[in-house]
Design an enzyme around this catalytic site. Sequence first.
Site, PDB file in Angstrom:
ATOM      1  N   MET A  74       0.836  -1.045   0.166  1.00 35.58           N
ATOM      2  CA  MET A  74      -0.036   0.001  -0.046  1.00 35.58           C
ATOM      3  C   MET A  74       0.873   1.187   0.046  1.00 35.58           C
ATOM      4  O   MET A  74       0.389   2.338   0.104  1.00 35.58           O
ATOM      5  CB  MET A  74      -1.057   0.002   1.203  1.00 35.58           C
ATOM      6  CG  MET A  74      -1.997  -1.155   1.227  1.00 35.58           C
ATOM      7  SD  MET A  74      -3.013  -1.217  -0.261  1.00 35.58           S
ATOM      8  CE  MET A  74      -3.687  -3.022  -0.011  1.00 35.58           C
ATOM      9  N   CYS A  75       2.111   1.128   0.057  1.00 34.71           N
ATOM     10  CA  CYS A  75       3.077   2.370  -0.126  1.00 34.71           C
ATOM     11  C   CYS A  75       2.938   2.879  -1.620  1.00 34.71           C
ATOM     12  O   CYS A  75       2.944   2.270  -2.688  1.00 34.71           O
ATOM     13  CB  CYS A  75       4.466   2.068   0.262  1.00 34.71           C
ATOM     14  SG  CYS A  75       4.550   1.670   1.898  1.00 34.71           S
ATOM     15  N   HIS A  76       2.949   4.117  -1.609  1.00 34.70           N
ATOM     16  CA  HIS A  76       2.796   5.221  -2.981  1.00 34.70           C
ATOM     17  C   HIS A  76       4.356   5.067  -3.517  1.00 34.70           C
ATOM     18  O   HIS A  76       5.181   5.095  -2.669  1.00 34.70           O
ATOM     19  CB  HIS A  76       2.370   6.422  -2.557  1.00 34.70           C
ATOM     20  CG  HIS A  76       1.104   6.390  -2.405  1.00 34.70           C
ATOM     21  ND1 HIS A  76       0.484   6.327  -1.021  1.00 34.70           N
ATOM     22  CD2 HIS A  76      -0.127   6.576  -3.095  1.00 34.70           C
ATOM     23  CE1 HIS A  76      -0.840   6.472  -0.915  1.00 34.70           C
ATOM     24  NE2 HIS A  76      -1.221   6.842  -2.251  1.00 34.70           N
ATOM     25  N   MET A 112       7.926   4.716   5.891  1.00 40.94           N
ATOM     26  CA  MET A 112       8.178   3.407   5.417  1.00 40.94           C
ATOM     27  C   MET A 112       9.406   3.324   4.718  1.00 40.94           C
ATOM     28  O   MET A 112      10.073   2.129   4.827  1.00 40.94           O
ATOM     29  CB  MET A 112       6.917   2.734   4.854  1.00 40.94           C
ATOM     30  CG  MET A 112       5.644   2.758   5.549  1.00 40.94           C
ATOM     31  SD  MET A 112       5.804   1.738   7.141  1.00 40.94           S
ATOM     32  CE  MET A 112       6.228   0.164   6.130  1.00 40.94           C
ATOM     33  N   GLU A 113       9.735   4.234   3.790  1.00 34.71           N
ATOM     34  CA  GLU A 113      10.920   4.160   3.082  1.00 34.71           C
ATOM     35  C   GLU A 113      12.218   4.443   3.845  1.00 34.71           C
ATOM     36  O   GLU A 113      13.207   3.378   3.741  1.00 34.71           O
ATOM     37  CB  GLU A 113      10.970   5.481   2.023  1.00 34.71           C
ATOM     38  CG  GLU A 113       9.885   5.250   0.953  1.00 34.71           C
ATOM     39  CD  GLU A 113       8.482   5.502   1.459  1.00 34.71           C
ATOM     40  OE1 GLU A 113       7.524   4.975   0.622  1.00 34.71           O
ATOM     41  OE2 GLU A 113       8.179   5.794   2.454  1.00 34.71           O
ATOM     42  N   ASP A 127      23.752 -10.896   5.437  1.00 38.60           N
ATOM     43  CA  ASP A 127      24.243 -11.758   4.244  1.00 38.60           C
ATOM     44  C   ASP A 127      25.583 -11.747   3.870  1.00 38.60           C
ATOM     45  O   ASP A 127      26.227 -12.695   3.720  1.00 38.60           O
ATOM     46  CB  ASP A 127      23.518 -11.178   2.942  1.00 38.60           C
ATOM     47  CG  ASP A 127      23.904 -11.949   1.713  1.00 38.60           C
ATOM     48  OD1 ASP A 127      23.722 -13.138   1.878  1.00 38.60           O
ATOM     49  OD2 ASP A 127      24.262 -11.311   0.775  1.00 38.60           O
TER      50      ASP A 127
END
Length: 159
Positions: A74-76, A112-113, A127
């Site tokens: 749902m992130c733009h 969110m970014e 990793d």
Amino acid sequence: MNLTHLDDNNRPKMVDVSDKNETKRVAIASGDITMSQDAYDAIISNNTKKGPVLQTAVIAAIMGVKKTSELIPMCHPLLLSGINCDIEEKPQLPGFKLIVTAKLNGQTGVEMEALTGVSVGLLTIYDMVKAIDKSMIISNVQLEKKSGGKSGDFIREVI
């Protein structure tokens, strides 16, 4: 309380931000990775088989910020104006703290970014040195600060 990501029929939707004013928005997020002394020393001395760990983590964090809308449904997609990633050495852990700042002038925030950038950067460190230490712990991924938008500013209180 109505959830903004559900329509009247309870189906998922992306929030319509077209009527919101553009404002300068900034979000800062951080997270930690704790590891063995051997893994920490290998990173600090740039002596790992996969190359320069911290430089690669910075690039990964920036890519994570840019790809957030492809990962979180749902992130733009956003027209970002700036991304910065800092890494603090934490020899007492041993480990590292990764801090990501995301900026834009737009109609929706960049929290969110910034959080995605931190997560991807820390996963990249994991990793690249997992051959030395599989027991590393990624923790404390959190929003530190945000400004702009209707909800106003947020600064995490230090406890």
